[in-house]
Motif scaffolding. Structure first.
Motif, PDB file in Angstrom:
ATOM      1  N   ALA A 180     -59.277  -2.928  95.766  1.00  0.00           N
ATOM      2  CA  ALA A 180     -60.368  -3.512  96.562  1.00  0.00           C
ATOM      3  C   ALA A 180     -60.027  -4.984  96.792  1.00  0.00           C
ATOM      4  CB  ALA A 180     -61.691  -3.379  95.837  1.00  0.00           C
ATOM      5  N   ASP A 181     -59.819  -5.338  98.052  1.00  0.00           N
ATOM      6  CA  ASP A 181     -59.451  -6.712  98.413  1.00  0.00           C
ATOM      7  C   ASP A 181     -60.651  -7.365  99.109  1.00  0.00           C
ATOM      8  OD1 ASP A 181     -58.416  -9.082  99.308  1.00  0.00           O
ATOM      9  OD2 ASP A 181     -56.915  -8.184 100.647  1.00  0.00           O
ATOM     10  N   LEU A 182     -61.317  -8.268  98.401  1.00  0.00           N
ATOM     11  CA  LEU A 182     -62.507  -8.931  98.948  1.00  0.00           C
ATOM     12  C   LEU A 182     -62.198 -10.302  99.524  1.00  0.00           C
ATOM     13  CD1 LEU A 182     -65.106  -8.081  96.121  1.00  0.00           C
ATOM     14  CD2 LEU A 182     -64.450  -6.711  98.123  1.00  0.00           C
ATOM     15  N   SER A 183     -60.913 -10.652  99.571  1.00  0.00           N
ATOM     16  CA  SER A 183     -60.545 -12.017  99.990  1.00  0.00           C
ATOM     17  C   SER A 183     -60.868 -12.287 101.456  1.00  0.00           C
ATOM     18  CB  SER A 183     -59.054 -12.267  99.747  1.00  0.00           C
ATOM     19  OG  SER A 183     -58.255 -11.370 100.526  1.00  0.00           O
ATOM     20  N   GLY A 184     -60.975 -11.219 102.256  1.00  0.00           N
ATOM     21  CA  GLY A 184     -61.246 -11.410 103.684  1.00  0.00           C
ATOM     22  C   GLY A 184     -62.713 -11.405 104.055  1.00  0.00           C
ATOM     23  N   LEU A 185     -63.606 -11.378 103.064  1.00  0.00           N
ATOM     24  CA  LEU A 185     -65.037 -11.371 103.378  1.00  0.00           C
ATOM     25  C   LEU A 185     -65.429 -12.593 104.193  1.00  0.00           C
ATOM     26  CD1 LEU A 185     -66.685 -10.130 100.046  1.00  0.00           C
ATOM     27  CD2 LEU A 185     -66.790  -8.988 102.270  1.00  0.00           C
ATOM     28  N   ASP A 186     -66.335 -12.387 105.124  1.00  0.00           N
ATOM     29  CA  ASP A 186     -66.797 -13.463 106.018  1.00  0.00           C
ATOM     30  C   ASP A 186     -67.183 -14.695 105.200  1.00  0.00           C
ATOM     31  OD1 ASP A 186     -68.402 -15.086 107.794  1.00  0.00           O
ATOM     32  OD2 ASP A 186     -68.563 -13.334 109.096  1.00  0.00           O
ATOM     33  N   PRO A 187     -66.516 -15.838 105.434  1.00  0.00           N
ATOM     34  CA  PRO A 187     -66.785 -17.035 104.620  1.00  0.00           C
ATOM     35  C   PRO A 187     -68.210 -17.562 104.752  1.00  0.00           C
ATOM     36  CG  PRO A 187     -65.336 -17.558 106.479  1.00  0.00           C
ATOM     37  CD  PRO A 187     -65.456 -16.080 106.433  1.00  0.00           C
ATOM     38  N   ARG A 188     -68.893 -17.222 105.836  1.00  0.00           N
ATOM     39  CA  ARG A 188     -70.266 -17.700 106.022  1.00  0.00           C
ATOM     40  C   ARG A 188     -71.212 -17.134 104.970  1.00  0.00           C
ATOM     41  NH1 ARG A 188     -70.679 -16.164 112.344  1.00  0.00           N
ATOM     42  NH2 ARG A 188     -69.694 -14.308 111.449  1.00  0.00           N
ATOM     43  N   LEU A 189     -70.818 -16.029 104.366  1.00  0.00           N
ATOM     44  CA  LEU A 189     -71.667 -15.409 103.342  1.00  0.00           C
ATOM     45  C   LEU A 189     -71.874 -16.323 102.139  1.00  0.00           C
ATOM     46  CD1 LEU A 189     -70.094 -11.855 103.557  1.00  0.00           C
ATOM     47  CD2 LEU A 189     -72.491 -12.399 104.048  1.00  0.00           C
ATOM     48  N   LYS A 190     -70.910 -17.207 101.882  1.00  0.00           N
ATOM     49  CA  LYS A 190     -71.022 -18.102 100.727  1.00  0.00           C
ATOM     50  C   LYS A 190     -72.197 -19.066 100.867  1.00  0.00           C
ATOM     51  CE  LYS A 190     -66.117 -18.180  99.367  1.00  0.00           C
ATOM     52  NZ  LYS A 190     -65.531 -17.309 100.427  1.00  0.00           N
ATOM     53  N   ASP A 191     -72.599 -19.345 102.091  1.00  0.00           N
ATOM     54  CA  ASP A 191     -73.660 -20.320 102.345  1.00  0.00           C
ATOM     55  C   ASP A 191     -75.002 -19.664 102.662  1.00  0.00           C
ATOM     56  OD1 ASP A 191     -71.803 -22.468 102.084  1.00  0.00           O
ATOM     57  OD2 ASP A 191     -71.102 -22.061 104.123  1.00  0.00           O
ATOM     58  N   VAL A 192     -75.088 -18.369 102.438  1.00  0.00           N
ATOM     59  CA  VAL A 192     -76.305 -17.616 102.777  1.00  0.00           C
ATOM     60  C   VAL A 192     -77.043 -17.209 101.507  1.00  0.00           C
ATOM     61  CG1 VAL A 192     -77.110 -15.398 103.693  1.00  0.00           C
ATOM     62  CG2 VAL A 192     -75.494 -16.760 105.001  1.00  0.00           C
ATOM     63  N   ASP A 193     -78.366 -17.347 101.543  1.00  0.00           N
ATOM     64  CA  ASP A 193     -79.211 -16.797 100.482  1.00  0.00           C
ATOM     65  C   ASP A 193     -79.542 -15.366 100.891  1.00  0.00           C
ATOM     66  OD1 ASP A 193     -80.903 -16.349  98.362  1.00  0.00           O
ATOM     67  OD2 ASP A 193     -82.560 -17.521  99.177  1.00  0.00           O
ATOM     68  N   LEU A 194     -78.865 -14.404 100.271  1.00  0.00           N
ATOM     69  CA  LEU A 194     -79.040 -12.995 100.610  1.00  0.00           C
ATOM     70  C   LEU A 194     -79.947 -12.353  99.565  1.00  0.00           C
ATOM     71  CD1 LEU A 194     -78.222 -10.599 102.448  1.00  0.00           C
ATOM     72  CD2 LEU A 194     -76.298 -10.203 100.897  1.00  0.00           C
ATOM     73  N   ILE A 195     -81.105 -11.882 100.011  1.00  0.00           N
ATOM     74  CA  ILE A 195     -82.103 -11.311  99.111  1.00  0.00           C
ATOM     75  C   ILE A 195     -82.125  -9.801  99.311  1.00  0.00           C
ATOM     76  CG2 ILE A 195     -84.529 -11.329  98.421  1.00  0.00           C
ATOM     77  CD1 ILE A 195     -84.592 -14.119  99.983  1.00  0.00           C
ATOM     78  N   LEU A 196     -81.789  -9.071  98.265  1.00  0.00           N
ATOM     79  CA  LEU A 196     -81.813  -7.617  98.303  1.00  0.00           C
ATOM     80  C   LEU A 196     -83.249  -7.171  98.034  1.00  0.00           C
ATOM     81  CD1 LEU A 196     -80.031  -4.991  98.400  1.00  0.00           C
ATOM     82  CD2 LEU A 196     -79.972  -5.137  95.903  1.00  0.00           C
ATOM     83  N   ALA A 197     -83.908  -6.686  99.066  1.00  0.00           N
ATOM     84  CA  ALA A 197     -85.321  -6.322  98.976  1.00  0.00           C
ATOM     85  C   ALA A 197     -85.441  -4.808  98.903  1.00  0.00           C
ATOM     86  CB  ALA A 197     -86.083  -6.856 100.190  1.00  0.00           C
TER      87      ALA A 197
END
Length: 372
Positions: free
Chosen positions: A174-191
């Motif tokens: 599993a290679d996660l290195s290519g994940l969208d870099p914008r995700l690092k600056d997002v507050d993602l709430i799993l509802a």
């Protein structure tokens, strides 16, 4: 005497009425008995299907994106946006509603479109994303979602594994290195209203696989594949509350996207502005299609009633069918429940005539609680 002001904060009656329609019918019935009554409506949802519609009813802008459906075909999915806050509903992209009648794909259905929908929210400038999960057709641990956001899941030959939970049995890297870099600056709430772990007797395949068409053999295959997937990504997080939500998409969001889990109804009440609306109310009407044991475990009416009780405001409920004893209702903070089944015992007729029946139930509420 204090002027009555009613807040209608109900979820949908699945298969009959949207949450917006429920609010409209209840309002009409109340005003038939008390003309000119002050009624505020706030359709609610708990993170499952109907969450985007509730956000749009509360003033969010509806946006659409063309994404990959659970079977791999393109579908149109909606999300909601207000300022830098987006409400994304995974069922819009990867839900059971996108499957033709009688067609299931328990081993191959993918959450790829949910990842594309999250990407659309990122591209719209969202820095806070409420990710409502529920109603999924999938059991892929969120691997499809992560792939759409730039992750790579490879087999022993370095080739991408097949779609769906079944394909994860062949996962070698599993290679996660290519994940969208914008995700690092997002507050993602799993509802979510689901706190199941990823695998095991209370895990996603065992508890929810059958409703997605999985046979007993499929469930065993999926549980083993997801266990293997977690061993590659991070087994310590497979037991986290919410990891098993929506076929394990919760796990993918928690382990790879840095999401934080919150009960769906709590998140949605915050996002929809429930607290200020509650402060203006003297009576709250909540409800959903079936008030049953599940209601007490994080469904919208229980969340609404708990918040109202904490504020000292009386709550009544409307529902299609009532399967809770009076003491359970009282324990949840609901003074009384009005079931359409009491007005029309035939379930098919009750569902078909839910609107007019709900207006009659609201008339009874007005007589019982507003004219006393």
């Amino acid at each position: 005497m204090e002027t009555a002001r009613v807040l209608v904060a109900a979820d949908k009656f699945k298969g009959s009425l949207t949450a917006v329609q429920v609010a409209e019918r209840v309002t009409a019935g109340l005003r038939r008995v008390v003309p000119g009554l002050a009624v505020e409506t706030l359709p609610v949802a708990d993170g499952g299907d109907g969450t985007v519609a509730a956000a749009v009813a509360a003033g969010f802008e509806r946006r659409e994106a063309r994404v990959t459906g659970p079977l791999g075909d393109p579908v149109t999915a909606a999300y909601a946006l207000r300022g830098s806050t987006a409400v994304v509903e995974m069922a819009e992209a990867s839900g059971l509603q996108h499957l033709p009648d009688g067609v299931f794909a328990p081993l191959t259905a993918t959450t790829y479109g949910s990842g594309e929908l999250l990407k659309a929210a990122l591209e719209a400038g969202a820095t806070t994303i409420v990710f409502g999960v529920g109603g999924s057709a999938t059991t892929d641990g969120g691997a499809g979602m992560l792939a759409a956001l730039g992750a790579r899941f490879l087999d022993a030959d370095g080739k991408p594994v097949g779609p769906g939970g079944g394909g994860l049995a062949a996962l070698a890297e599993a290679d996660l290195s290519g994940l969208d870099p914008r995700l690092k600056d997002v507050d993602l709430i799993l509802a979510s209203d689901v706190d199941n772990p990823l695998t095991g007797p209370k895990g996603a395949p065992e508890v929810y696989g059958r409703q997605k068409g999985a046979s007993e053999e499929d469930i065993a295959v999926l549980d083993a594949a997801l266990t293997h997937y977690a061993s590659v990504l991070g087994p310590d997080t497979a037991a986290l509350p919410g990891a098993g939500a929506a076929g394990g998409i919760g796990y993918g969001a928690l382990v790879a996207l840095g999401a934080r889990f919150r009960p769906g109804i709590e998140v949605m009440l915050d996002v929809l502005g429930f607290a200020p609306a509650l402060a203006r109310a003297t009576l709250v009407i909540t409800g959903e299609g079936s008030l049953d044991e599940q209601t007490l475990h994080g469904k919208a009416p229980a969340g609404v009633a708990a918040a109202a009780r904490a504020a000292g405001i009386e709550v009544v409920a409307v529902c299609g069918r009532l399967a809770l004893p009076e003491e359970a209702l009282t324990g949840a903070g609901i003074a009384r429940a009005y079931a359409l089944a009491d007005l029309e015992p035939d379930p098919a007729v009750s569902m078909a005539e839910a609107g007019p029946l709900l207006e009659r139930a609201a008339e009874s509420i007005a007589r019982d609680f507003l004219l006393r």
